[in-house]
Design an enzyme around this catalytic site. Structure first.
Site, PDB file in Angstrom:
ATOM      1  N   GLU A  74       9.310   6.754  -3.290  1.00 56.82           N
ATOM      2  CA  GLU A  74       8.848   6.081  -2.089  1.00 56.82           C
ATOM      3  C   GLU A  74       7.802   5.031  -2.428  1.00 56.82           C
ATOM      4  O   GLU A  74       7.071   5.151  -3.399  1.00 56.82           O
ATOM      5  CB  GLU A  74       8.254   7.109  -1.128  1.00 56.82           C
ATOM      6  CG  GLU A  74       9.351   7.878  -0.462  1.00 56.82           C
ATOM      7  CD  GLU A  74       9.036   9.344  -0.366  1.00 56.82           C
ATOM      8  OE1 GLU A  74       9.854  10.078   0.177  1.00 56.82           O
ATOM      9  OE2 GLU A  74       7.980   9.755  -0.854  1.00 56.82           O
ATOM     10  N   CYS A 123       1.666   0.331  -2.007  1.00 58.61           N
ATOM     11  CA  CYS A 123       1.348   1.555  -2.737  1.00 58.61           C
ATOM     12  C   CYS A 123       2.594   1.879  -3.564  1.00 58.61           C
ATOM     13  O   CYS A 123       3.660   2.125  -3.016  1.00 58.61           O
ATOM     14  CB  CYS A 123       1.038   2.626  -1.696  1.00 58.61           C
ATOM     15  SG  CYS A 123       0.662   4.214  -2.378  1.00 58.61           S
ATOM     16  N   CYS A 157       5.763  14.362 -10.192  1.00 60.15           N
ATOM     17  CA  CYS A 157       4.503  14.275 -10.942  1.00 60.15           C
ATOM     18  C   CYS A 157       4.281  15.594 -11.667  1.00 60.15           C
ATOM     19  O   CYS A 157       4.551  16.668 -11.129  1.00 60.15           O
ATOM     20  CB  CYS A 157       3.330  13.999  -9.997  1.00 60.15           C
ATOM     21  SG  CYS A 157       1.766  13.797 -10.871  1.00 60.15           S
ATOM     22  N   CYS A 191      -1.152  18.958  -8.560  1.00 60.43           N
ATOM     23  CA  CYS A 191      -2.317  19.235  -7.713  1.00 60.43           C
ATOM     24  C   CYS A 191      -1.874  20.064  -6.494  1.00 60.43           C
ATOM     25  O   CYS A 191      -0.811  19.805  -5.919  1.00 60.43           O
ATOM     26  CB  CYS A 191      -2.971  17.935  -7.260  1.00 60.43           C
ATOM     27  SG  CYS A 191      -3.473  16.904  -8.649  1.00 60.43           S
ATOM     28  N   CYS A 248      -1.198  18.282  -2.998  1.00 63.88           N
ATOM     29  CA  CYS A 248      -0.385  17.061  -2.984  1.00 63.88           C
ATOM     30  C   CYS A 248       1.095  17.368  -2.779  1.00 63.88           C
ATOM     31  O   CYS A 248       1.672  18.172  -3.510  1.00 63.88           O
ATOM     32  CB  CYS A 248      -0.597  16.303  -4.297  1.00 63.88           C
ATOM     33  SG  CYS A 248       0.474  14.870  -4.469  1.00 63.88           S
ATOM     34  N   CYS A 291      -1.098   9.034   2.130  1.00 65.17           N
ATOM     35  CA  CYS A 291      -1.227   9.519   0.765  1.00 65.17           C
ATOM     36  C   CYS A 291      -0.934  11.002   0.682  1.00 65.17           C
ATOM     37  O   CYS A 291      -1.344  11.766   1.528  1.00 65.17           O
ATOM     38  CB  CYS A 291      -2.626   9.295   0.264  1.00 65.17           C
ATOM     39  SG  CYS A 291      -3.014   7.588   0.171  1.00 65.17           S
TER      40      CYS A 291
HETATM   41  N1  SAH Z   1      -1.680  10.523  -9.386  1.00 66.33           N
HETATM   42  C1  SAH Z   1      -2.694   9.593  -9.103  1.00 66.33           C
HETATM   43  C2  SAH Z   1      -2.267   8.515  -8.152  1.00 66.33           C
HETATM   44  C3  SAH Z   1      -1.370   8.945  -7.035  1.00 66.33           C
HETATM   45  S1  SAH Z   1      -2.061  10.046  -5.847  1.00 66.33           S
HETATM   46  C4  SAH Z   1      -3.934  10.285  -8.583  1.00 66.33           C
HETATM   47  O1  SAH Z   1      -3.868  11.463  -8.277  1.00 66.33           O
HETATM   48  O2  SAH Z   1      -4.967   9.634  -8.520  1.00 66.33           O
HETATM   49  C5  SAH Z   1      -2.944   8.884  -4.849  1.00 66.33           C
HETATM   50  C6  SAH Z   1      -4.038   9.458  -3.985  1.00 66.33           C
HETATM   51  O3  SAH Z   1      -3.499  10.230  -2.911  1.00 66.33           O
HETATM   52  C7  SAH Z   1      -4.982  10.358  -4.743  1.00 66.33           C
HETATM   53  O4  SAH Z   1      -6.329  10.030  -4.529  1.00 66.33           O
HETATM   54  C8  SAH Z   1      -4.639  11.678  -4.175  1.00 66.33           C
HETATM   55  O5  SAH Z   1      -5.690  12.519  -4.315  1.00 66.33           O
HETATM   56  C9  SAH Z   1      -4.311  11.356  -2.740  1.00 66.33           C
HETATM   57  N2  SAH Z   1      -3.651  12.462  -2.076  1.00 66.33           N
HETATM   58  C10 SAH Z   1      -2.743  13.313  -2.589  1.00 66.33           C
HETATM   59  N3  SAH Z   1      -2.402  14.275  -1.683  1.00 66.33           N
HETATM   60  C11 SAH Z   1      -3.111  14.013  -0.558  1.00 66.33           C
HETATM   61  C12 SAH Z   1      -3.177  14.621   0.722  1.00 66.33           C
HETATM   62  N4  SAH Z   1      -2.451  15.690   1.042  1.00 66.33           N
HETATM   63  N5  SAH Z   1      -4.002  14.073   1.630  1.00 66.33           N
HETATM   64  C13 SAH Z   1      -4.714  12.969   1.330  1.00 66.33           C
HETATM   65  N6  SAH Z   1      -4.679  12.342   0.139  1.00 66.33           N
HETATM   66  C14 SAH Z   1      -3.889  12.860  -0.804  1.00 66.33           C
HETATM   67 FE1  SF4 Z   2       0.190  13.884  -9.185  1.00 70.17          FE
HETATM   68 FE2  SF4 Z   2      -0.302  14.177  -6.607  1.00 70.17          FE
HETATM   69 FE3  SF4 Z   2      -2.049  15.083  -8.355  1.00 70.17          FE
HETATM   70 FE4  SF4 Z   2      -1.761  12.412  -8.025  1.00 70.17          FE
HETATM   71  S1  SF4 Z   2      -2.509  13.861  -6.514  1.00 70.17           S
HETATM   72  S2  SF4 Z   2      -1.885  13.572  -9.966  1.00 70.17           S
HETATM   73  S3  SF4 Z   2       0.450  12.324  -7.597  1.00 70.17           S
HETATM   74  S4  SF4 Z   2       0.065  15.851  -8.102  1.00 70.17           S
END
Ligand code: SAH
Ligand code: SF4
Length: 358
Positions: free
Chosen positions: A90, A103, A110, A114, A117, A336
């Site tokens: 996406e 974006c 990934c 996390c 996420c 995000c």
């Molecule tokens: N992997 C990289 C970049 C992609 S994630 C990283 O983690 O930095 C991009 C952003 O989206 C990150 O700051 C991440 O913490 C945020 N993000 C992920 N899941 C989210 C959620 N459920 N609510 C709000 N932000 C989120």
């Molecule tokens: Fe990967 Fe999501 Fe963690 Fe970014 S926030 S490193 S996309 S698992």
């Protein structure tokens, strides 16, 4: 066959010279592709016939295909783009004041996993190629021109879509080189932001990376809590992370952005504020607070708007530059952390959630 979008200008120059053509021919090819967005080699009449025949035999013009799009009530557009092997990622276009920010995804899935996420829950499938990363920008530029306005142009890029960009270092570097090259996409360094979860060995290699803005996904300044959110913290804990951050070459007036997800009663307490202000240097840091976006099945909760403002106020009082990221595109699950490649599911979610802003 090689994809033209996998080449930087230097790569293409070497390639052309190796095959007996001039250095200048690479510049001409770049002008047709990026300035004139004309991918029909037969029309490249300022290039010799012999060279054009060679290009036709050795280079393809593959762009990810837009197979689904949705427009949120706040103007955010979400796209699902398909790669040659049918994998999809996406990409989202966010409109705010004078900016149009794309974006971009760097991987299918990934590997970092996390726990907050949506992308993290689908695991890792593969890296995107440089051509697939830069191709997202080209494909959406063309889509916007055809479907919105012929002059529509995206001004900013953030690597905040699916994937950990530094896990795919070489390809992200190549794509970024093309984003910044005036003969290619020609974006200013200040308009490109790379966000990382904290892959320490690759952060240490940033001196060798085009000089874009760096955002670190911090989310907690307390090791145990950060580990709960981001398993990467078990290996690259806060001490190692900040040792690496010290090595990031910054131009004099620039600062690192720290992204801090705010999760209700988890990392939005007084002790979290204390820990954060002990960790971050005021002059070298910007803090971007991101209220947690809930998604179906998510285990955390979003804090109240009042709590978010309180947290921001506390950091501002301590002297930090602090912003809150407005939740954009909620109604199409484009915000995000909500990027998950299941567009059947996204279709059914369409229109069910009201757009919320903090
Ligand atoms: N992997 C990289 C970049 C992609 S994630 C990283 O983690 O930095 C991009 C952003 O989206 C990150 O700051 C991440 O913490 C945020 N993000 C992920 N899941 C989210 C959620 N459920 N609510 C709000 N932000 C989120
Ligand atoms: Fe990967 Fe999501 Fe963690 Fe970014 S926030 S490193 S996309 S698992």
């Amino acid at each position: 066959m090689k994809n033209i979008f996998d080449f930087t200008l230097d790569d293409l120059t070497v390639f052309m010279v190796e095959h007996g053509f001039s250095q200048f021919s690479a510049k001409q090819v770049f002008d047709w592709v990026y300035k004139k967005t004309n991918f029909n080699i037969d029309e490249w009449t300022n290039i010799s016939k012999k060279c054009r025949e060679f290009l036709k035999e050795s280079i393809e013009f593959y762009l990810p295909k837009v197979i689904w799009d949705a427009l949120s009530k706040d103007g955010t557009r979400k796209f699902l783009v398909q790669m040659k092997d049918n994998h999809t990622v996406e990409t989202v276009v966010i409109a705010s004041r004078d900016r149009l920010t794309q974006c971009i995804s760097s991987q299918v899935g990934c590997a970092i996993g996390c726990t907050f996420c949506h992308t993290g829950t689908q695991g890792f499938t593969r890296h995107l190629t440089a051509g697939e990363i830069a191709g997202q920008y080209m494909a959406i530029t063309l889509w916007l021109r055809n479907n919105v306005h012929p002059d529509e142009r995206m001004s900013n890029i953030v690597f905040m879509g699916q994937g950990e960009p530094l896990h795919n270092y070489e390809n992200v570097k190549k794509a970024t080189t093309n984003f910044l090259n005036d003969r290619a996409f020609g974006l200013s360094q200040r308009k490109v932001t790379l966000s990382t979860s904290g892959l320490v060995p690759k952060i240490k290699m940033l001196h060798d990376f085009p000089p874009v803005n760096i955002a670190i996904s911090l989310h907690s300044a307390i090791d145990d809590n950060r580990t709960e959110l981001m398993p990467i913290n078990k290996v690259y804990d806060l001490k190692r992370l900040f040792e690496a951050i010290k090595e990031i070459p910054l131009k004099a007036h620039r600062r690192i952005t720290y992204e801090y997800l705010l999760i209700d009663s988890f990392n939005d307490r007084k002790e979290d504020i204390e820990a954060l202000s002990n960790l971050l240097k005021i002059k070298e840091s910007k803090i971007n607070l991101i209220p947690f976006n809930e998604y179906p099945g998510s285990k955390y909760k979003k804090p109240s708007a009042k709590k978010v403002l309180w947290f921001m106020d506390q950091m501002c009082q301590r002297g930090y530059t602090c912003t809150v990221r407005a939740t954009k595109g909620d109604d199409i699950l484009a915000a995000c952390g909500q990027l998950k490649t299941q567009y059947e599911q996204l279709n059914t979610w369409d229109n069910q959630i009201e757009v919320s802003r903090v």
